[in-house]
Write an enzyme that holds these catalytic residues in place. Structure first.
Site, PDB file in Angstrom:
ATOM      1  N   ASP A 147      35.035 -30.193  15.058  1.00  0.00           N
ATOM      2  CA  ASP A 147      35.172 -31.552  14.547  1.00  0.00           C
ATOM      3  C   ASP A 147      36.451 -31.707  13.733  1.00  0.00           C
ATOM      4  O   ASP A 147      36.435 -31.759  12.506  1.00  0.00           O
ATOM      5  CB  ASP A 147      33.940 -31.945  13.729  1.00  0.00           C
ATOM      6  CG  ASP A 147      33.840 -33.454  13.588  1.00  0.00           C
ATOM      7  OD1 ASP A 147      34.900 -34.113  13.538  1.00  0.00           O
ATOM      8  OD2 ASP A 147      32.720 -33.986  13.546  1.00  0.00           O
TER       9      ASP A 147
ATOM     10  N   HIS B 153      36.615 -35.482  11.907  1.00  0.00           N
ATOM     11  CA  HIS B 153      36.064 -35.884  10.609  1.00  0.00           C
ATOM     12  C   HIS B 153      36.987 -35.497   9.448  1.00  0.00           C
ATOM     13  O   HIS B 153      36.828 -35.999   8.343  1.00  0.00           O
ATOM     14  CB  HIS B 153      34.675 -35.257  10.393  1.00  0.00           C
ATOM     15  CG  HIS B 153      34.699 -33.869   9.795  1.00  0.00           C
ATOM     16  ND1 HIS B 153      35.178 -32.773  10.477  1.00  0.00           N
ATOM     17  CD2 HIS B 153      34.327 -33.403   8.570  1.00  0.00           C
ATOM     18  CE1 HIS B 153      35.077 -31.697   9.699  1.00  0.00           C
ATOM     19  NE2 HIS B 153      34.568 -32.045   8.546  1.00  0.00           N
TER      20      HIS B 153
ATOM     21  N   HIS C 235      36.894 -35.995   4.551  1.00  0.00           N
ATOM     22  CA  HIS C 235      37.536 -35.233   3.473  1.00  0.00           C
ATOM     23  C   HIS C 235      38.778 -35.934   2.920  1.00  0.00           C
ATOM     24  O   HIS C 235      39.633 -35.275   2.309  1.00  0.00           O
ATOM     25  CB  HIS C 235      37.928 -33.842   3.980  1.00  0.00           C
ATOM     26  CG  HIS C 235      36.766 -33.021   4.445  1.00  0.00           C
ATOM     27  ND1 HIS C 235      35.701 -32.693   3.646  1.00  0.00           N
ATOM     28  CD2 HIS C 235      36.503 -32.451   5.660  1.00  0.00           C
ATOM     29  CE1 HIS C 235      34.830 -31.955   4.335  1.00  0.00           C
ATOM     30  NE2 HIS C 235      35.289 -31.802   5.561  1.00  0.00           N
TER      31      HIS C 235
ATOM     32  N   ASP D 286      30.783 -32.690   3.328  1.00  0.00           N
ATOM     33  CA  ASP D 286      30.129 -32.531   4.629  1.00  0.00           C
ATOM     34  C   ASP D 286      28.606 -32.608   4.537  1.00  0.00           C
ATOM     35  O   ASP D 286      27.944 -33.104   5.442  1.00  0.00           O
ATOM     36  CB  ASP D 286      30.488 -31.160   5.231  1.00  0.00           C
ATOM     37  CG  ASP D 286      31.920 -31.089   5.716  1.00  0.00           C
ATOM     38  OD1 ASP D 286      32.393 -32.067   6.328  1.00  0.00           O
ATOM     39  OD2 ASP D 286      32.563 -30.044   5.496  1.00  0.00           O
TER      40      ASP D 286
ATOM     41  N   HIS E 297       0.813  -1.224   0.000  1.00  0.00           N
ATOM     42  CA  HIS E 297       0.000   0.000   0.000  1.00  0.00           C
ATOM     43  C   HIS E 297       0.840   1.265   0.000  1.00  0.00           C
ATOM     44  O   HIS E 297       0.295   2.357   0.067  1.00  0.00           O
ATOM     45  CB  HIS E 297      -0.937   0.031   1.203  1.00  0.00           C
ATOM     46  CG  HIS E 297      -1.751  -1.214   1.390  1.00  0.00           C
ATOM     47  ND1 HIS E 297      -1.328  -2.269   2.166  1.00  0.00           N
ATOM     48  CD2 HIS E 297      -2.953  -1.587   0.870  1.00  0.00           C
ATOM     49  CE1 HIS E 297      -2.235  -3.240   2.134  1.00  0.00           C
ATOM     50  NE2 HIS E 297      -3.225  -2.861   1.364  1.00  0.00           N
TER      51      HIS E 297
HETATM   52  O1  UNU Z   1      35.945 -29.555   7.299  1.00  0.00           O
HETATM   53  C1  UNU Z   1      36.408 -28.835   8.126  1.00  0.00           C
HETATM   54  N1  UNU Z   1      35.583 -28.230   8.952  1.00  0.00           N
HETATM   55  C2  UNU Z   1      37.901 -28.623   8.226  1.00  0.00           C
HETATM   56  C3  UNU Z   1      38.709 -28.923   7.133  1.00  0.00           C
HETATM   57  C4  UNU Z   1      38.446 -28.162   9.403  1.00  0.00           C
HETATM   58  C5  UNU Z   1      39.807 -28.009   9.502  1.00  0.00           C
HETATM   59  C6  UNU Z   1      40.633 -28.309   8.426  1.00  0.00           C
HETATM   60  C7  UNU Z   1      40.076 -28.760   7.241  1.00  0.00           C
HETATM   61 FE    FE Z   2      34.183 -30.772   6.953  1.00  0.00          FE
END
Ligand code: UNU
Ligand code: FE
Ligand code: FES
Length: 446
Positions: free
Chosen positions: A204, A207, A212, A360, A103
């Site tokens: 983390d 992981h 990775h 991830d 409006h």
């Molecule tokens: O994936 C991650 N969060 C990460 C990758 C953290 C630290 C080094 C590389």
């Molecule tokens: Fe990661």
């Protein structure tokens, strides 16, 4: 939700899976965390001139962040006080005023209601425009980063960041220029609870070498030795982990700031050129951090990797979905070529389609949606790695864990999450200021 489920057990370091699934838990998080904590809105670099604005979210509320003509920043709810229509539909821009397209009510840069079509003829001058401003948000900045908060009782942003500023200053001030954000952000939807990425980024380290593995071996560099957890490297002594009073935390891998970068010349040169000044200003303990790679979350839902330099806000969309906003964080004083090199590397690794981002994403969805199963969702999760191998440190503030691969900062995140969920108000949170870290055993560890 089954009523006997302890959402977070700080003694045994476990969490109910309902924290990732349950609608009532989510409603409580919105009320007790997102409506009361300081939330990341952006950085001055995204709105450098008077009139510049961006639209963003605080949890599911849309807000406008606007650079005022007096140089300050204000934020207000992006919804018209007439019939509620969204005021501004642009992602960013420069505006003297915001005109609602329903409006035509006109809001100033500060959210005040400044003009109403047909005001005298149709409202007969009875409208109290003063009372019809868009709902304003508390805004404070720290080293150029702009935060918003809905709770007038919340501590100042400086106190909310608290001793975590010791760490943030290392990079947010650095050698003097500090950091800025490169936008506009990449935006994507991910089917997961917002805490899965927040906990992943806060601590983390475990992981990294597994999830990775392929990306790390392909990239090579300092972190390639983590791939598959096979290499002969000191996994229990790769760096440190930190948690502080209000749940903020990070993990650092020593001497690995540029570890995920393939093209890194400008960035490593910048770090070499500035480390001396960081050492003079902040001392050798923080010079060490300055040269490391950080995975970090600012409670509740802002995360970044320093070194890789991706910068994330996990905007919740109900308990099972988030909108991921990805900026690049770069040193303000770096030259433009270095900044764009850092940005390309950050996007290659942790942009929406980044090689590590997509590693991830699948885990984050899986860890959320597995809890569709009723038996599954009434079970618990474990975060005991490194319990007892952490404590108050002679130099570093907060609680410090022995290794980058540990769950100290997870435990700190959920400790504060529980504190906020249980606390009726900020005064009861403040009452724990001197005792918050007593849940960490073996206090003479360091
Ligand atoms: O994936 C991650 N969060 C990460 C990758 C953290 C630290 C080094 C590389
Ligand atoms: Fe990661
Ligand atoms: Fe950690 Fe499966 S091994 S979630």
């Amino acid at each position: 939700m089954s009523s006997d489920a302890t959402l977070v057990d700080t003694v045994n370091a476990s969490q109910s899976r309902q924290v990732f699934w349950d609608e009532d838990v989510y409603a409580l998080e919105i009320e007790r965390i997102f409506s009361r904590a300081w939330l990341m809105l952006g950085h001055e670099s995204l709105v450098p001139k008077p009139g510049d604005f961006i639209t963003t979210y605080m949890a599911e509320d849309k807000v406008i962040l606007s650079h005022q003509s007096d140089g300050t920043f204000r934020a207000f709810i992006n919804s018209c006080s007439h019939r509620g229509n969204q005021i501004c539909h642009a992602d960013s821009g420069n505006a003297k005023a915001f005109v609602c397209n329903y409006h035509g009510w006109v809001f100033g840069q500060d959210g005040s209601l400044v003009d109403v079509p047909l005001e005298s003829r149709c409202y007969h001058n009875s409208l109290d425009k003063q009372k019809l401003a868009a709902k304003s948000v508390r805004v404070e900045t720290y080293k150029g980063f702009i935060f918003g908060c809905h709770d007038p009782e919340a501590p100042s942003l400086e106190d909310y960041l608290g001793e975590f500023r010791y760490y943030l200053d290392t990079i947010w001030e650095g050698a003097g220029g500090g950091m800025e954000l490169l936008g506009p952000p990449m935006k994507s939807l991910l089917q997961c609870n917002w805490k899965v990425p927040a906990e992943n980024f806060i601590g983390d380290g475990y992981h990294v070498g597994w999830t990775h593995a392929a990306a790390l071996s392909q990239i090579g560099g300092e972190l390639a030795g983590l791939a598959g957890n096979r290499a002969d490297i000191p996994f229990d002594d790769l760096g440190l982990q930190f948690t502080t009073r209000h749940g903020h935390g990070f993990g650092v891998i020593d001497n690995a700031a540029a570890g995920l970068h393939i093209k890194r010349e400008g960035w490593t040169k910048f770090l070499e050129d500035t480390r001396g000044e960081v050492r003079r200003k902040f001392g050798p303990e923080r010079e060490r951090l300055y040269l490391g790679h950080w995975n970090c979350s600012i409670f509740p839902n802002c995360s970044f990797l320093y070194g890789t330099n991706t910068f994330k806000i996990w905007h919740p969309r109900g308990p099972h979905e988030i909108e991921v906003w990805t900026y690049t964080i770069v040193p303000r004083d770096a030259d433009p070529a270095t900044k764009s090199m850092i940005q390309r590397e950050a996007i290659r690794t942790f942009g929406t389609a980044g090689t590590l981002e997509s590693d991830d994403g699948e885990n984050m969805s899986s860890a959320t949606y597995i809890n569709r199963g009723v038996i599954t969702r009434n079970g618990r999760m474990n975060s005991t790695m490194g319990v007892g191998y952490e404590g108050p440190h002679p130099v570093y503030p907060g609680i410090v864990g022995i290794s980058f691969i540990g769950e100290t900062s997870y435990r700190g995140f959920y400790r504060f999450w529980k504190e906020m969920i249980d606390a009726p108000d900020w005064a009861s949170v403040k009452a724990n200021d001197d005792t918050w870290d007593s849940v960490f055993p073996n206090r003479n560890f360091w």
